[in-house]
Design a protein around this motif. Sequence first.
Motif, PDB file in Angstrom:
ATOM      1  N   ALA A   1     -63.119 -74.894 -46.333  1.00 15.21           N
ATOM      2  CA  ALA A   1     -62.848 -76.321 -46.518  1.00 15.21           C
ATOM      3  C   ALA A   1     -61.476 -76.634 -45.942  1.00 15.21           C
ATOM      4  CB  ALA A   1     -62.907 -76.690 -47.999  1.00 15.21           C
ATOM      5  N   GLY A   2     -61.282 -77.874 -45.527  1.00 16.28           N
ATOM      6  CA  GLY A   2     -60.006 -78.295 -44.958  1.00 16.28           C
ATOM      7  C   GLY A   2     -60.168 -79.625 -44.253  1.00 16.28           C
ATOM      8  N   SER A   3     -59.235 -79.922 -43.358  1.00 17.67           N
ATOM      9  CA  SER A   3     -59.322 -81.182 -42.612  1.00 17.67           C
ATOM     10  C   SER A   3     -60.445 -81.109 -41.584  1.00 17.67           C
ATOM     11  CB  SER A   3     -57.993 -81.472 -41.909  1.00 17.67           C
ATOM     12  OG  SER A   3     -57.766 -80.543 -40.863  1.00 17.67           O
ATOM     13  N   MET A   4     -61.025 -82.256 -41.267  1.00 16.95           N
ATOM     14  CA  MET A   4     -62.126 -82.311 -40.301  1.00 16.95           C
ATOM     15  C   MET A   4     -61.716 -81.716 -38.960  1.00 16.95           C
ATOM     16  SD  MET A   4     -63.720 -86.113 -40.877  1.00 16.95           S
ATOM     17  CE  MET A   4     -62.153 -86.976 -40.647  1.00 16.95           C
ATOM     18  N   GLN A   5     -60.516 -82.083 -38.513  1.00 14.18           N
ATOM     19  CA  GLN A   5     -60.066 -81.672 -37.184  1.00 14.18           C
ATOM     20  C   GLN A   5     -59.928 -80.153 -37.095  1.00 14.18           C
ATOM     21  OE1 GLN A   5     -58.690 -83.918 -39.146  1.00 14.18           O
ATOM     22  NE2 GLN A   5     -58.686 -85.867 -38.061  1.00 14.18           N
ATOM     23  N   LEU A   6     -59.321 -79.547 -38.124  1.00 14.24           N
ATOM     24  CA  LEU A   6     -59.101 -78.101 -38.097  1.00 14.24           C
ATOM     25  C   LEU A   6     -60.412 -77.334 -38.233  1.00 14.24           C
ATOM     26  CD1 LEU A   6     -57.169 -75.689 -38.068  1.00 14.24           C
ATOM     27  CD2 LEU A   6     -56.990 -75.911 -40.553  1.00 14.24           C
ATOM     28  N   LEU A   7     -61.316 -77.828 -39.073  1.00 10.53           N
ATOM     29  CA  LEU A   7     -62.559 -77.102 -39.316  1.00 10.53           C
ATOM     30  C   LEU A   7     -63.443 -77.042 -38.075  1.00 10.53           C
ATOM     31  CD1 LEU A   7     -63.626 -78.091 -42.938  1.00 10.53           C
ATOM     32  CD2 LEU A   7     -62.418 -76.065 -42.142  1.00 10.53           C
ATOM     33  N   ALA A   8     -63.347 -78.043 -37.194  1.00 11.29           N
ATOM     34  CA  ALA A   8     -64.093 -77.970 -35.932  1.00 11.29           C
ATOM     35  C   ALA A   8     -63.652 -76.749 -35.134  1.00 11.29           C
ATOM     36  CB  ALA A   8     -63.879 -79.251 -35.126  1.00 11.29           C
ATOM     37  N   GLY A   9     -62.338 -76.488 -35.130  1.00 12.88           N
ATOM     38  CA  GLY A   9     -61.827 -75.301 -34.452  1.00 12.88           C
ATOM     39  C   GLY A   9     -62.223 -74.015 -35.152  1.00 12.88           C
ATOM     40  N   VAL A  10     -62.281 -74.063 -36.491  1.00  6.71           N
ATOM     41  CA  VAL A  10     -62.696 -72.886 -37.249  1.00  6.71           C
ATOM     42  C   VAL A  10     -64.125 -72.499 -36.882  1.00  6.71           C
ATOM     43  CG1 VAL A  10     -63.245 -72.033 -39.570  1.00  6.71           C
ATOM     44  CG2 VAL A  10     -61.102 -73.271 -39.166  1.00  6.71           C
ATOM     45  N   LYS A  11     -64.997 -73.489 -36.770  1.00  2.00           N
ATOM     46  CA  LYS A  11     -66.389 -73.189 -36.424  1.00  2.00           C
ATOM     47  C   LYS A  11     -66.499 -72.614 -35.016  1.00  2.00           C
ATOM     48  CE  LYS A  11     -71.079 -74.874 -36.369  1.00  2.00           C
ATOM     49  NZ  LYS A  11     -71.419 -73.955 -35.282  1.00  2.00           N
ATOM     50  N   LEU A  12     -65.759 -73.203 -34.076  1.00  4.16           N
ATOM     51  CA  LEU A  12     -65.833 -72.736 -32.691  1.00  4.16           C
ATOM     52  C   LEU A  12     -65.263 -71.328 -32.539  1.00  4.16           C
ATOM     53  CD1 LEU A  12     -66.216 -73.018 -29.650  1.00  4.16           C
ATOM     54  CD2 LEU A  12     -64.102 -74.359 -29.568  1.00  4.16           C
ATOM     55  N   CYS A  13     -64.095 -71.082 -33.133  1.00  2.00           N
ATOM     56  CA  CYS A  13     -63.398 -69.807 -32.910  1.00  2.00           C
ATOM     57  C   CYS A  13     -63.916 -68.676 -33.778  1.00  2.00           C
ATOM     58  CB  CYS A  13     -61.902 -69.991 -33.162  1.00  2.00           C
ATOM     59  SG  CYS A  13     -61.108 -71.169 -32.052  1.00  2.00           S
ATOM     60  N   THR A  14     -64.472 -68.995 -34.952  1.00  7.68           N
ATOM     61  CA  THR A  14     -64.844 -67.934 -35.897  1.00  7.68           C
ATOM     62  C   THR A  14     -66.316 -67.939 -36.276  1.00  7.68           C
ATOM     63  OG1 THR A  14     -64.447 -69.201 -37.938  1.00  7.68           O
ATOM     64  CG2 THR A  14     -62.532 -68.187 -36.881  1.00  7.68           C
ATOM     65  N   GLY A  15     -66.997 -69.065 -36.091  1.00  6.60           N
ATOM     66  CA  GLY A  15     -68.402 -69.140 -36.472  1.00  6.60           C
ATOM     67  C   GLY A  15     -68.631 -69.230 -37.971  1.00  6.60           C
ATOM     68  N   ARG A  16     -67.568 -69.475 -38.755  1.00  5.69           N
ATOM     69  CA  ARG A  16     -67.726 -69.567 -40.196  1.00  5.69           C
ATOM     70  C   ARG A  16     -68.383 -70.892 -40.589  1.00  5.69           C
ATOM     71  NH1 ARG A  16     -66.324 -65.073 -38.823  1.00  5.69           N
ATOM     72  NH2 ARG A  16     -64.958 -63.698 -40.014  1.00  5.69           N
ATOM     73  N   THR A  17     -68.896 -70.945 -41.810  1.00  4.21           N
ATOM     74  CA  THR A  17     -69.566 -72.139 -42.318  1.00  4.21           C
ATOM     75  C   THR A  17     -68.527 -73.154 -42.786  1.00  4.21           C
ATOM     76  OG1 THR A  17     -71.414 -70.767 -43.039  1.00  4.21           O
ATOM     77  CG2 THR A  17     -71.287 -72.978 -43.968  1.00  4.21           C
ATOM     78  N   LEU A  18     -68.797 -74.431 -42.569  1.00  2.39           N
ATOM     79  CA  LEU A  18     -67.865 -75.511 -42.900  1.00  2.39           C
ATOM     80  C   LEU A  18     -68.378 -76.351 -44.063  1.00  2.39           C
ATOM     81  CD1 LEU A  18     -67.251 -76.887 -39.283  1.00  2.39           C
ATOM     82  CD2 LEU A  18     -66.181 -74.901 -40.368  1.00  2.39           C
ATOM     83  N   THR A  19     -67.446 -77.001 -44.735  1.00  2.41           N
ATOM     84  CA  THR A  19     -67.849 -77.990 -45.746  1.00  2.41           C
ATOM     85  C   THR A  19     -67.981 -79.374 -45.120  1.00  2.41           C
ATOM     86  OG1 THR A  19     -65.511 -78.332 -46.308  1.00  2.41           O
ATOM     87  CG2 THR A  19     -66.765 -76.768 -47.665  1.00  2.41           C
ATOM     88  N   ASN A  20     -67.179 -79.653 -44.116  1.00  4.10           N
ATOM     89  CA  ASN A  20     -67.184 -80.970 -43.463  1.00  4.10           C
ATOM     90  C   ASN A  20     -66.710 -80.823 -42.021  1.00  4.10           C
ATOM     91  OD1 ASN A  20     -64.662 -80.376 -44.974  1.00  4.10           O
ATOM     92  ND2 ASN A  20     -63.903 -82.208 -43.960  1.00  4.10           N
ATOM     93  N   HIS A  21     -66.869 -81.875 -41.240  1.00  5.82           N
ATOM     94  CA  HIS A  21     -66.548 -81.806 -39.810  1.00  5.82           C
ATOM     95  C   HIS A  21     -66.289 -83.207 -39.273  1.00  5.82           C
ATOM     96  CE1 HIS A  21     -70.658 -83.218 -38.995  1.00  5.82           C
ATOM     97  NE2 HIS A  21     -71.042 -82.363 -39.928  1.00  5.82           N
ATOM     98  N   PRO A  22     -65.820 -83.348 -38.008  1.00  2.00           N
ATOM     99  CA  PRO A  22     -65.384 -84.665 -37.504  1.00  2.00           C
ATOM    100  C   PRO A  22     -66.495 -85.626 -37.089  1.00  2.00           C
ATOM    101  CG  PRO A  22     -64.324 -82.852 -36.314  1.00  2.00           C
ATOM    102  CD  PRO A  22     -65.450 -82.280 -37.079  1.00  2.00           C
TER     103      PRO A  22
END
Length: 716
Positions: free
Chosen positions: A576-597
């Motif tokens: 979980a975190g900010s929308m902007q950062l989590l988009a990068g988390v998904k791209l770079c790590t492939g981890r699951t997100l709670t929210n996105h931009p």
Amino acid sequence: MMSVRQRREIKATEVSEDFPAQEENVKLENKLPSGCTSRRLWKILSLTIGGTIALCIGLLTSVYLATLHENDLWFSNIKEVEREISFRTECGLYYSYYKQMLQAPTLVQGFHGLIYDNKTESMKTINLLQRMNIYQEVFLSILYRVLPIQKYLEPVYFYIYTLFGLQAIYVTALYVTSWLLSGTWLSGLLAAFWYVTNRIDTTRVEFTIPLRENWALPFFAIQIAAITYFLRPNLQPLSKRLTLLAIFISTFLFSLTWQFNQFMMLMQALVLFTLDSLDMLPAVKATWLYGIQITSLLLVCILQFFNSMILGSLLISFNLSVLIARKLQKNLKTGSFLNRLGKLLLHLFMVLCLTLFLNNIIKKILNLKSDEHIFKFLKAKFGLGATRDFDANLYLCEEAFGLLPFNTFGRLSDTLLFYAYIFVLFITVIVAFVVAFHNLSDSTNQQSMGKMEKVTVDLKPETAYNLIHTILFGFLALSTMRMKYLWTSHMCVFASFGLCSPEIWELLLKSVHLYNPKRICIMRYSVPILILLYLCYKFWPGMMDELSELREFYDPDTVELMNWINSNTPRKAVFAGSMQLLAGVKLCTGRTLTNHPHYEDSSLRERTRAVYQIYAKRAPEEVHALLRSFGTDYVILEDSICYERRHRRGCRLRDLLDIANGHMMDGPGENDPDLKPADHPRFCEEIKRNLPPYMAHFTRVFQNKTFHVYKLSRNK
């Protein structure tokens, strides 16, 4: 979060079918050998030269923008994780699906992963092809798999080169549109030069490559060029059919690649409605264009698994209302001036009521709420009522959705574009008013197009279309800065057309009693050539300096965070975190997100508001419960948001959350009377003190100068 730094040591016309000025035709005929063959050869030569220049200028623009991107980031030399981080915010989210398709063992499994995705939103399975406009990523991933280029070209380069290649198509389409309007390819050359020299205000592709508008706008420009040609009178049947096909394909691709397509095409539909109502456009051609818009949207709706936001769009409701109202209200274009004006107002009222009625019915049937945040934003933006709605204020406080900054006009004036645009706009608006008044004053049953010969001024349908287009999109850009790229690129086309238009110069010279066919020819060629020379003299050195300036991507804190996540967390961990950062988390790590931009979903907006309570004044057990309700394992806190100074008071994210929660804002300044002090301190600040109530639910597992990562306990 991300910055750039200096590198340390680097070595390194078609001539119009109905040519506008008869006097110029006579001049050309006197110069050329007599006979149709010579004239045909001259036309072929002009087409060849103009077409070659169009292709060259498009390719050069593409190479120029790609070089700027490389020089700014040193993209060829940085690590893969740094390349991916450079795709900021939603850009990274879109690129992640291209990467996901390439990493899938087979195409079938790749499609299955997109249709049944459970990593973009935790504890939910969503259809990404329905929710987002990512068919372009799917298509590119298939191409990359099929073509024998894997050994020679990395996937990321295939992706970005495609986008820069589309810029070549974009500039070529602008060039062709200006050429079609003016009758000379010199106009297209000037439009392309203006596009490049005003790059800051005409495109942002070099630093937001995967953004949806960078895919869509080239097709939008092709569509405008095709419409401009289609509106010419006396087209041959084959030309007409091919042009309609080009309009349909470009409209479909534009609709498929951008979620905001319906709002842009609604502006186009308003242009057609205005011109049709004022009898400045053949009704049959307007009907064709309405039909193409509806058909394209419905086809996209099918491809997006019947996306309800498309079915509930204002565009479909408006176009259907126009066609219905036209059937109900016959003889709209006959009678005296007052009679026709009354009919026109009644027609406008009928279309407006029908549009609202149809749109409300469709939204109630579909229970559609996906686009309600846009209308809340518009209502608040135009002062139709104060709002404490978090989503609306989130848009209102972003600079991109604010008014167009005044310094934009200073930059556009430096290239003489703004002055030329105002000059051409002023003259064409006057002509449009005269023609519109004449059309409405036609008291007989004759078509005004047949009587136009009796009027001293004329406005061709294709010119009228581009005039109303540039005015409406100008208002859109003035009200919302992010939309300026739709206006400024067309501004280049419209200004260059006017300076090369024989009709504009003829009208101007006649008004000052200096009319002469030779003067028209001199003015329409000398003025653009002088401007081109000025642009080369003033901006060429700066462009060369820009190309020689070498920088390097530098964002060590984000790189460290992504490497830590990859090395120290389970692959199925939820972040979980900010929308902007989590988009990068998904791209770079492939981890699951709670929210996105990608914000065009009501349930996602509610989820984002809940996750963002980490920056509000909430108790640790409340924040923990909210995050665990989405299956969160780790939460990332950013100092740049918790201690934000970029926005003014009242527009910081923490302020928006306080207002939405009914709490008083931090810092000196006024608060609304009904806001109350919060019962708890701000979560993102207090958690760093390692107090027992916080440590019972959160354990810090990573920290650097920018980010703090906490692992959530699983106890209830």
